[in-house]
Design an enzyme around this catalytic site. Sequence first.
Site, PDB file in Angstrom:
ATOM      1  N   ALA A 137      -5.517   3.384   6.939  1.00 45.10           N
ATOM      2  CA  ALA A 137      -5.438   4.194   8.149  1.00 45.10           C
ATOM      3  C   ALA A 137      -6.260   5.465   7.972  1.00 45.10           C
ATOM      4  O   ALA A 137      -6.626   5.841   6.858  1.00 45.10           O
ATOM      5  CB  ALA A 137      -3.980   4.543   8.450  1.00 45.10           C
ATOM      6  N   GLY A 167      -3.178   0.328   5.821  1.00 40.83           N
ATOM      7  CA  GLY A 167      -3.275  -0.285   7.141  1.00 40.83           C
ATOM      8  C   GLY A 167      -4.254  -1.441   7.184  1.00 40.83           C
ATOM      9  O   GLY A 167      -4.106  -2.367   8.002  1.00 40.83           O
ATOM     10  N   GLU A 199      -2.308  -4.325   6.045  1.00 38.79           N
ATOM     11  CA  GLU A 199      -1.333  -4.656   7.084  1.00 38.79           C
ATOM     12  C   GLU A 199      -1.997  -5.421   8.223  1.00 38.79           C
ATOM     13  O   GLU A 199      -1.429  -6.379   8.761  1.00 38.79           O
ATOM     14  CB  GLU A 199      -0.669  -3.373   7.592  1.00 38.79           C
ATOM     15  CG  GLU A 199       0.282  -2.774   6.557  1.00 38.79           C
ATOM     16  CD  GLU A 199       0.854  -1.437   6.980  1.00 38.79           C
ATOM     17  OE1 GLU A 199       2.089  -1.284   6.945  1.00 38.79           O
ATOM     18  OE2 GLU A 199       0.072  -0.532   7.334  1.00 38.79           O
ATOM     19  N   GLU A 209       0.575   3.537  -0.110  1.00 40.59           N
ATOM     20  CA  GLU A 209       1.090   4.688   0.644  1.00 40.59           C
ATOM     21  C   GLU A 209       1.983   5.616  -0.174  1.00 40.59           C
ATOM     22  O   GLU A 209       1.979   6.834   0.029  1.00 40.59           O
ATOM     23  CB  GLU A 209       1.850   4.204   1.882  1.00 40.59           C
ATOM     24  CG  GLU A 209       0.967   3.731   3.026  1.00 40.59           C
ATOM     25  CD  GLU A 209       0.544   2.282   2.909  1.00 40.59           C
ATOM     26  OE1 GLU A 209      -0.005   1.736   3.871  1.00 40.59           O
ATOM     27  OE2 GLU A 209       0.776   1.670   1.823  1.00 40.59           O
TER      28      GLU A 209
END
Length: 257
Positions: free
Chosen positions: A62, A108, A111, A131
């Site tokens: 992200a 992300g 993911e 993370e």
Amino acid sequence: MSFLQVKTADYVSVINISRPPANALSQGLLQELSNVLEELENNHETRVIVVRGEGRFFCAGADIKEFTTLSQEEDYRQLAKNGQDLLQYVESYPKPIIAAIHGAALGGGLELAMSCHMRFVSETAKLGLPELQLGIIPGFAGTQRLPRYVGVGKACEMMLTSEPISGMEAAKAGLANRAYPEEELFDKTMEFAYKIAKKSPISVAATLQLLKYANAESFYEGMQKEAELFGKVFASNDAKEGVAAFIEKRAPNFKGI
């Protein structure tokens, strides 16, 4: 500004993520991805989708800088919810989506890849959810999807240590379908995608729909749904074409009707 390039040929659409240097998932990129997928869902020229990254990475995570623009707990909760909703759309998409992963798929990025139906990786790619290294946790359903593929123990190890695994390890663990040398990855992925694109879109969509019932809790419901879709698929023109082609010893020409 566009972060995605889409090219379609022979019923396969390639979505190329282009946001240098790491193809980080900004809110703008995620919204664009949602828009592109909605367009391709209704495009009869698209039967299979391949998602790849431009440059050195598939997607390194992200956009952390965007996190600093938020301040309230509710803002972060909504950020996670928006990402979860998009990736749930990807997972339930009626056309196969294949992630072609090179370089790195982290946070992300992983993911996103886990929400795709299949993952092909380069042998040296790095896949992980780091993370906790930043004092945060995965927010786009990574804590829920990773254990599905690698088991709770391995998922716990990967998240709590923040250490990624290689593409080769990912294939052995069940996180990736296949691993290839990086120079062969895209060609092998496209070869596989074209193979699926020759199948009936009706039977492919039905199969993807049924896979979500493939667990102990919904097994009986899945059997009922399978019988229902079995009837619908067999009533299609594609089914008639497939049977006729088999009898006539020729390749079928499916139209998606």
